[in-house]
Design an enzyme around this catalytic site. Structure first.
Site, PDB file in Angstrom:
ATOM      1  N   TYR A  29      13.391  30.977   5.879  1.00  0.00           N
ATOM      2  CA  TYR A  29      12.108  31.638   6.505  1.00  0.00           C
ATOM      3  C   TYR A  29      12.206  31.786   7.811  1.00  0.00           C
ATOM      4  O   TYR A  29      12.389  30.719   8.502  1.00  0.00           O
ATOM      5  CB  TYR A  29      10.875  31.067   6.063  1.00  0.00           C
TER       6      TYR A  29
ATOM      7  N   LYS B 148       0.949  -1.344   0.094  1.00  0.00           N
ATOM      8  CA  LYS B 148      -0.109   0.068   0.099  1.00  0.00           C
ATOM      9  C   LYS B 148       0.853   1.282  -0.018  1.00  0.00           C
ATOM     10  O   LYS B 148       2.220   1.254   0.260  1.00  0.00           O
ATOM     11  CB  LYS B 148      -0.968  -0.015   1.311  1.00  0.00           C
TER      12      LYS B 148
HETATM   13  C1  LIG Z   1      -0.362  -1.409   6.666  1.00  0.00           C
HETATM   14  C2  LIG Z   1      -0.746  -2.439   7.325  1.00  0.00           C
HETATM   15  C3  LIG Z   1       0.083  -3.860   7.517  1.00  0.00           C
HETATM   16  C4  LIG Z   1       1.545  -3.369   7.604  1.00  0.00           C
HETATM   17  O1  LIG Z   1       1.919  -3.059   8.779  1.00  0.00           O
HETATM   18  P1  LIG Z   1       3.568  -2.918   9.035  1.00  0.00           P
HETATM   19  O2  LIG Z   1       3.580  -2.523  10.571  1.00  0.00           O
HETATM   20  O3  LIG Z   1       4.073  -1.768   8.284  1.00  0.00           O
HETATM   21  O4  LIG Z   1       3.851  -4.260   8.856  1.00  0.00           O
HETATM   22  C5  LIG Z   1      -0.665  -5.050   8.063  1.00  0.00           C
HETATM   23  N1  LIG Z   1      -1.955  -5.011   7.817  1.00  0.00           N
HETATM   24  C6  LIG Z   1      -2.909  -3.879   7.823  1.00  0.00           C
HETATM   25  C7  LIG Z   1      -4.210  -3.943   7.887  1.00  0.00           C
HETATM   26  C8  LIG Z   1      -2.198  -2.689   7.443  1.00  0.00           C
HETATM   27  O5  LIG Z   1      -3.162  -1.497   7.321  1.00  0.00           O
END
Ligand SMILES: *Cc1c(COP(=O)(O)O)cnc(C)c1O
Length: 384
Positions: free
Chosen positions: A273, A38
């Site tokens: 800035y 993702k």
């Molecule tokens: C993002 C996510 C993961 C992965 O989490 P990590 O801590 O990066 O391994 C697993 N399950 C769900 C539902 C997530 O949203």
């Protein structure tokens, strides 16, 4: 090493990614592994990382949004190569497109089941469903009081040939805080949700609960599948417990830039800035052509570290949209010289974790935010 002529570049070390996958498999030897890609693979590039994971034998990919899942299928990742689970749905789906693309669908509640079944009837394609329980995170997932109704409704649809319940799952709230009381409570709640569903007749392909911290620290939570994101990208999800090397992980992303300008300035000169930094005396300043539009946190103003040559310097004053300044303290690197903003730390350079600490956030956010304006260069991949 920055490619010729580039302002800045993120190098993505796919050999490190494969090594991390191997380390995670060793941690969870009885479970299958889902590569969570993702958010553009946490900024590393969803497609190249997904393809590398497939080349390394991974058979599950995870995305938050349907668009992310559909993009992987559109790029040619076939259902025979990888199951793709997508878990963040809003009314409108698009469920029909997901069914045609053979994307596994997470269902947390009745509205989603209803819309999904409409799409199944419209397309004639049965759904592969993962029912998600809220075991205590209090975010997505079905509350325990509503779980029996959701399971029963899904089983009726399964009996009618409209879907198959292939997964039962949930997500931790605090797996990154060893000993947090929610961990055991969620494991118990998950066991209860499984017990109800299995007694009601669900025969899941996979039961899954573990994210990266649970994969590293909670073998009891591995079940049939672990969903790893951050650890796959070589960062520690539990920096207080151990760094990447302590878990056999190596950071995959390195961010470099080229100094845009080096100049001498007098003492007492305001920098960037708001003039939150004034040169303590005659000195040299270096201009780094990266800013918050590239994903560097503005909260790291006055704190974010970089390495030039073998020396560390600190962002002096505000990090602006496109650039920030470091006080070189009289050193005279040249415009065009390379600035290592963060890397795997093996040459002593700062890491994403250092930037997280400098800005009061977590390494997840540092790499994920590195923006589309920074070109990615892939090295060490098996896919050529
Ligand atoms: C993002 C996510 C993961 C992965 O989490 P990590 O801590 O990066 O391994 C697993 N399950 C769900 C539902 C997530 O949203």
């Amino acid at each position: 090493m920055l490619a010729e002529g580039l302002r800045a570049e993120a190098t993505i070390d796919l050999a490190a990614l494969r090594g991390n996958l191997a380390a995670l498999r060793e941690r969870a030897p009885r479970a299958a592994l889902m590569a969570v890609v993702k958010a553009d693979a946490y900024g590393h590039g969803a497609l190249p990382c997904a393809l590398e994971a497939l080349a390394a034998g991974v058979r599950w990919l995870g995305t938050a949004t349907p668009e992310e899942a559909l993009a992987l299928r559109a790029a040619g990742i076939a259902p025979e190569q990888a199951r793709i689970l997508c878990w963040l749905w809003t009314p409108g789906g698009p469920f029909a497109r997901a069914l045609r693309a053979e994307v596994d669908i997470s269902v947390s509640g009745q509205w989603a089941l209803d819309e999904l079944l409409d799409a199944v009837r419209a397309t004639g394609i049965p759904a592969r469903v993962h029912l998600k329980a809220d075991t205590g995170l209090g975010r997505g997932g079905c509350q325990p009081r509503d779980w029996p109704d959701l399971v029963d409704a899904a089983l009726r649809a399964q009996a009618a040939g409209l879907l198959e319940v292939v997964g039962l799952w949930s997500h931790f709230a605090a797996a990154d805080e060893p000993g947090h009381p929610s961990i055991v409570a969620q494991q118990d709640a998950f066991a209860a949700a499984l017990a109800y569903a299995e007694q009601a007749g669900v025969r899941p392909e996979v039961r899954h609960l573990a994210n990266s911290p649970a994969t590293l620290l909670l073998p009891d939570a591995h079940y049939d599948l672990v969903r790893t994101g951050l650890a796959m990208y070589g960062l520690s999800p539990v920096p207080e417990v151990g760094g990447p090397a302590d878990f056999g992980l190596r950071p995959v992303m390195a961010l470099g830039a080229r100094l845009a300008l080096v100049k001498g300035v007098p003492g007492g000169h305001g920098v960037s800035y708001g003039h939150h930094y004034h040169t303590p005396g005659e000195t040299t300043l270096g201009l780094v052509p990266l800013g918050y539009a590239d994903g560097l946190p503005r909260h790291a103003s006055g704190a974010g570290p970089v390495q030039i040559g073998s020396k560390w310097y600190t962002a002096a004053g505000r990090i602006a949209m496109d650039q920030f300044v470091v006080d070189l303290g009289g050193d005279t690197p040249e415009a065009g010289d390379e600035v290592l903003v963060f890397g795997n730390g093996e040459q002593g350079e700062p890491t994403a974790e250092d930037w997280a600490r400098a800005s009061g956030t977590i390494a997840y956010e540092i790499v994920t935010r590195i923006g589309g304006r920074v070109p990615r260069r892939y090295v060490g991949g098996l896919n050529g």
